[in-house]
Enzyme design. Structure first.
Site, PDB file in Angstrom:
ATOM      1  N   HIS A 283      33.264  26.489  35.314  1.00 51.68           N
ATOM      2  CA  HIS A 283      33.318  27.792  34.657  1.00 51.68           C
ATOM      3  C   HIS A 283      32.351  28.728  35.357  1.00 51.68           C
ATOM      4  O   HIS A 283      31.280  28.301  35.780  1.00 51.68           O
ATOM      5  CB  HIS A 283      32.939  27.664  33.178  1.00 51.68           C
TER       6      HIS A 283
ATOM      7  N   ASP B 174      39.730  24.792  28.221  1.00 57.66           N
ATOM      8  CA  ASP B 174      41.117  24.407  28.454  1.00 57.66           C
ATOM      9  C   ASP B 174      41.319  22.911  28.614  1.00 57.66           C
ATOM     10  O   ASP B 174      42.452  22.438  28.620  1.00 57.66           O
ATOM     11  CB  ASP B 174      41.643  25.111  29.720  1.00 57.66           C
TER      12      ASP B 174
HETATM   13  N1  ACO Z   1      37.316  21.090  40.792  1.00 56.90           N
HETATM   14  C1  ACO Z   1      36.654  20.814  41.940  1.00 56.90           C
HETATM   15  N2  ACO Z   1      35.683  21.598  42.456  1.00 56.90           N
HETATM   16  C2  ACO Z   1      35.369  22.706  41.776  1.00 56.90           C
HETATM   17  C3  ACO Z   1      35.998  23.055  40.565  1.00 56.90           C
HETATM   18  C4  ACO Z   1      37.003  22.205  40.066  1.00 56.90           C
HETATM   19  N3  ACO Z   1      37.644  22.482  38.934  1.00 56.90           N
HETATM   20  N4  ACO Z   1      35.478  24.221  40.113  1.00 56.90           N
HETATM   21  C5  ACO Z   1      34.560  24.594  41.000  1.00 56.90           C
HETATM   22  N5  ACO Z   1      34.474  23.672  42.006  1.00 56.90           N
HETATM   23  C6  ACO Z   1      33.548  23.692  43.136  1.00 56.90           C
HETATM   24  C7  ACO Z   1      33.990  24.686  44.201  1.00 56.90           C
HETATM   25  O1  ACO Z   1      34.829  24.081  45.170  1.00 56.90           O
HETATM   26  C8  ACO Z   1      32.655  25.120  44.766  1.00 56.90           C
HETATM   27  O2  ACO Z   1      32.194  24.080  45.634  1.00 56.90           O
HETATM   28  P1  ACO Z   1      31.315  24.473  46.943  1.00 56.90           P
HETATM   29  O3  ACO Z   1      30.061  25.088  46.417  1.00 56.90           O
HETATM   30  O4  ACO Z   1      31.117  23.164  47.625  1.00 56.90           O
HETATM   31  O5  ACO Z   1      32.168  25.426  47.727  1.00 56.90           O
HETATM   32  C9  ACO Z   1      31.721  25.138  43.552  1.00 56.90           C
HETATM   33  O6  ACO Z   1      32.288  24.162  42.642  1.00 56.90           O
HETATM   34  C10 ACO Z   1      31.632  26.472  42.856  1.00 56.90           C
HETATM   35  O7  ACO Z   1      32.960  26.898  42.544  1.00 56.90           O
HETATM   36  P2  ACO Z   1      33.447  28.410  42.582  1.00 56.90           P
HETATM   37  O8  ACO Z   1      34.931  28.427  42.770  1.00 56.90           O
HETATM   38  O9  ACO Z   1      32.600  29.195  43.531  1.00 56.90           O
HETATM   39  O10 ACO Z   1      33.064  28.865  41.111  1.00 56.90           O
HETATM   40  P3  ACO Z   1      33.631  30.135  40.379  1.00 56.90           P
HETATM   41  O11 ACO Z   1      32.640  30.512  39.373  1.00 56.90           O
HETATM   42  O12 ACO Z   1      34.079  31.171  41.357  1.00 56.90           O
HETATM   43  O13 ACO Z   1      34.971  29.593  39.678  1.00 56.90           O
HETATM   44  C11 ACO Z   1      36.455  28.609  38.122  1.00 56.90           C
HETATM   45  C12 ACO Z   1      35.061  29.222  38.355  1.00 56.90           C
HETATM   46  C13 ACO Z   1      37.534  29.568  38.644  1.00 56.90           C
HETATM   47  C14 ACO Z   1      36.676  28.423  36.636  1.00 56.90           C
HETATM   48  C15 ACO Z   1      36.532  27.246  38.861  1.00 56.90           C
HETATM   49  O14 ACO Z   1      35.562  26.357  38.351  1.00 56.90           O
HETATM   50  C16 ACO Z   1      37.918  26.632  38.775  1.00 56.90           C
HETATM   51  O15 ACO Z   1      38.787  26.936  39.600  1.00 56.90           O
HETATM   52  N6  ACO Z   1      38.171  25.711  37.794  1.00 56.90           N
HETATM   53  C17 ACO Z   1      39.477  25.134  37.617  1.00 56.90           C
HETATM   54  C18 ACO Z   1      40.385  26.087  36.870  1.00 56.90           C
HETATM   55  C19 ACO Z   1      40.006  26.254  35.422  1.00 56.90           C
HETATM   56  O16 ACO Z   1      39.797  25.272  34.703  1.00 56.90           O
HETATM   57  N7  ACO Z   1      39.976  27.496  34.952  1.00 56.90           N
HETATM   58  C20 ACO Z   1      39.689  27.829  33.559  1.00 56.90           C
HETATM   59  C21 ACO Z   1      38.367  28.491  33.408  1.00 56.90           C
HETATM   60  S1  ACO Z   1      37.996  28.787  31.716  1.00 56.90           S
HETATM   61  C22 ACO Z   1      38.937  30.127  31.341  1.00 56.90           C
HETATM   62  O17 ACO Z   1      39.217  30.974  32.108  1.00 56.90           O
HETATM   63  C23 ACO Z   1      39.450  30.208  29.991  1.00 56.90           C
END
Ligand code: ACO
Length: 435
Positions: free
Chosen positions: A314, A371
């Site tokens: 998140h 979620d």
């Molecule tokens: N699985 C694997 N790796 C992940 C995940 C995941 N679900 N989420 C983040 N990471 C990793 C990224 O690859 C990144 O790694 P790095 O630093 O080695 O490059 C690090 O964690 C940070 O991730 P970001 O994408 O920079 O974080 P951001 O804050 O931009 O994204 C998000 C947040 C979009 C929610 C992300 O965690 C994600 O894609 N999760 C999966 C989708 C999801 O569940 N969305 C619902 C969110 S809650 C809502 O909107 C109601």
């Protein structure tokens, strides 16, 4: 909680082109700080800040929802989400979010009655839904149908007229779940139905989704209560992608229905609300693939693989999402009461346990989000996977309305970010035969 919502105490200094610029540091009522850069461009001669994804940018000041992502705290108007989910109901929470205080008994009863009174839509809306192919995703239908409401009701509201503002709010709260339920009925090829004023909001939502033409629908109280709690947990989450979209559209003074329609589209994406559908699809895929959760954890960690663990991570929570904690515990109760046994719940728990032990997820502070478990409950209620994000949208509606109302009442300027241009420097047009 302190009364004043912004205090100006400290200063931040920025040196731009050798010139020292001072900015006030504002402190919110919960102690969060923000450097107020409103005068940056003017004082620096045109320099802007660059912050893709707004990871460090507060777009507004708000009194609606507070999140402490580090500690996993979520408050609506100061009330902890867990308390509201335990003790309140969705329409009371909607009132709280939109009008700022819990309603008195009389205010609550009027609000519920006024919403019921608006729980129908113009018959001509049926012509519009008829035009969609049955393959249309319910979120696409919901977004379009919400926008279509503008054809039947005044587009703009006079914010000085409190009665007019109240009317448009109860109107949308009454009509939106009908549009959501119709999106599902369209997909099933079922006749479109209406609410029954004897039922409550969530009972009606279930009725409108599941009622068959040949028999009266009996609401299962366990299902209605579970749905009510899920809607409360989704009701607001401050400046997330869809809410920011609603505020941005609203900032141009486009109408409420247009702004909410945009919010629905933003919510649809799998990185946002669409993740609840994606989680279930992922769990189902793991089940069909033999239930090896480690294989999927490894895929999520592999930087050459685009796969992400859906429902994990998140932007704000770097700790357990309090909504996910509540839903996880609640899922066990609901499934037991409904006598549903779902192998996907066991897969979800095993997957979560393995991920939380894994160094990759620990180092990045990735925890289950709202979620991760919500879809398991929706599934136990018989709601099809493609409708999960519609449920989220119905839950989020009061938050969107509250944020839109706050933005307009605060007379915020039109939202218009700047950019750092990195394209071509000026050049001359070349005729097509010379390129
Ligand atoms: N699985 C694997 N790796 C992940 C995940 C995941 N679900 N989420 C983040 N990471 C990793 C990224 O690859 C990144 O790694 P790095 O630093 O080695 O490059 C690090 O964690 C940070 O991730 P970001 O994408 O920079 O974080 P951001 O804050 O931009 O994204 C998000 C947040 C979009 C929610 C992300 O965690 C994600 O894609 N999760 C999966 C989708 C999801 O569940 N969305 C619902 C969110 S809650 C809502 O909107 C109601």
């Amino acid at each position: 909680m302190k009364e004043s919502n912004i205090m100006e105490e400290e200063k931040a200094v920025l040196v731009v082109d050798g010139k020292e610029l001072e900015f006030p540091v504002r402190t919110g009522t919960m102690g969060d700080k923000a450097i107020d850069i409103k005068r940056l461009r003017a004082d620096s001669g045109g320099v802007v800040t660059l912050d893709p994804g707004y990871k460090n940018t507060a777009s507004t000041v708000s009194k609606i929802t507070y999140i402490n992502g580090e500690e996993g705290v979520l408050l609506y108007r100061g009330y902890p989400i867990e308390e509201l989910a335990e003790k309140s109901d969705f329409l009371e929470v909607a009132y709280l979010l939109i009008f700022g205080e819990l309603p008195t008994k009389a205010q609550y009863e009027k609000f519920v009655a006024d919403i019921k009174d608006k729980s129908f839509v113009n018959e001509e809306m049926k012509n519009i839904i008829d035009g969609f192919p049955r393959s249309a995703h319910p979120m696409g239908i919901l977004s379009s149908m919400t926008s279509a409401l503008t054809a039947f009701y005044p587009v703009n509201v006079d914010f000085n007229d409190k009665e007019e503002l109240y009317k448009i709010i109860v109107r949308l709260l009454g009509k939106f779940p009908i549009l959501g339920a119709w999106a599902m009925r369209k997909r099933n090829g079922w006749p479109l139905t209406y609410a029954d004023s004897r039922l409550n909001y969530t009972g009606n939502l279930l009725k409108m989704m599941f009622e068959k033409p040949m028999e009266p629908y009996k609401v299962n109280e366990v299902s209605a209560e579970a749905l009510d709690k899920l809607l409360i947990l989704h009701a607001d989450h401050e400046q997330n992608c869809s809410t920011s979209t609603v505020r941005l559209i609203g900032s141009s003074h486009a109408g409420l229905f247009a702004a909410i329609s945009g919010g629905v589209s933003a919510l649809w994406g799998p990185l946002h609300g669409g993740a609840n559908q994606a989680v279930l699809e992922m769990l189902e895929q793991i089940r069909q693939d033999g239930g090896d959760v480690q294989k999927y954890i490894n895929k999520a960690k592999d930087k050459n693989d685009p796969f992400r663990l859906m429902g994990f991570g998140h932007r704000v929570y770097k700790n357990y999402d309090p909504r996910a904690r509540f839903i996880k515990q609640y899922a066990d109760k609901v499934l037991a009461e409904l006598k549903v046994s779902d192998p996907l719940l066991d897969i979800a728990k095993t997957l979560e346990e393995a991920a939380l032990k894994d160094e990759y997820f620990q180092a990045r502070k990735l925890f289950p989000n709202v979620d991760f478990y919500s879809g398991i409950i929706y599934r136990a209620l018989g709601i099809p996977t493609e409708m999960f994000t519609v449920m989220f949208a119905i839950g989020r509606l009061p938050g969107w309305i509250a944020q839109w109302k706050e933005m307009r009442e605060n007379k915020e300027p039109i939202g218009r970010p700047r950019q750092l241009y990195v394209g071509s420097t000026p050049r001359h047009y070349v005729p097509i035969d010379k390129r």
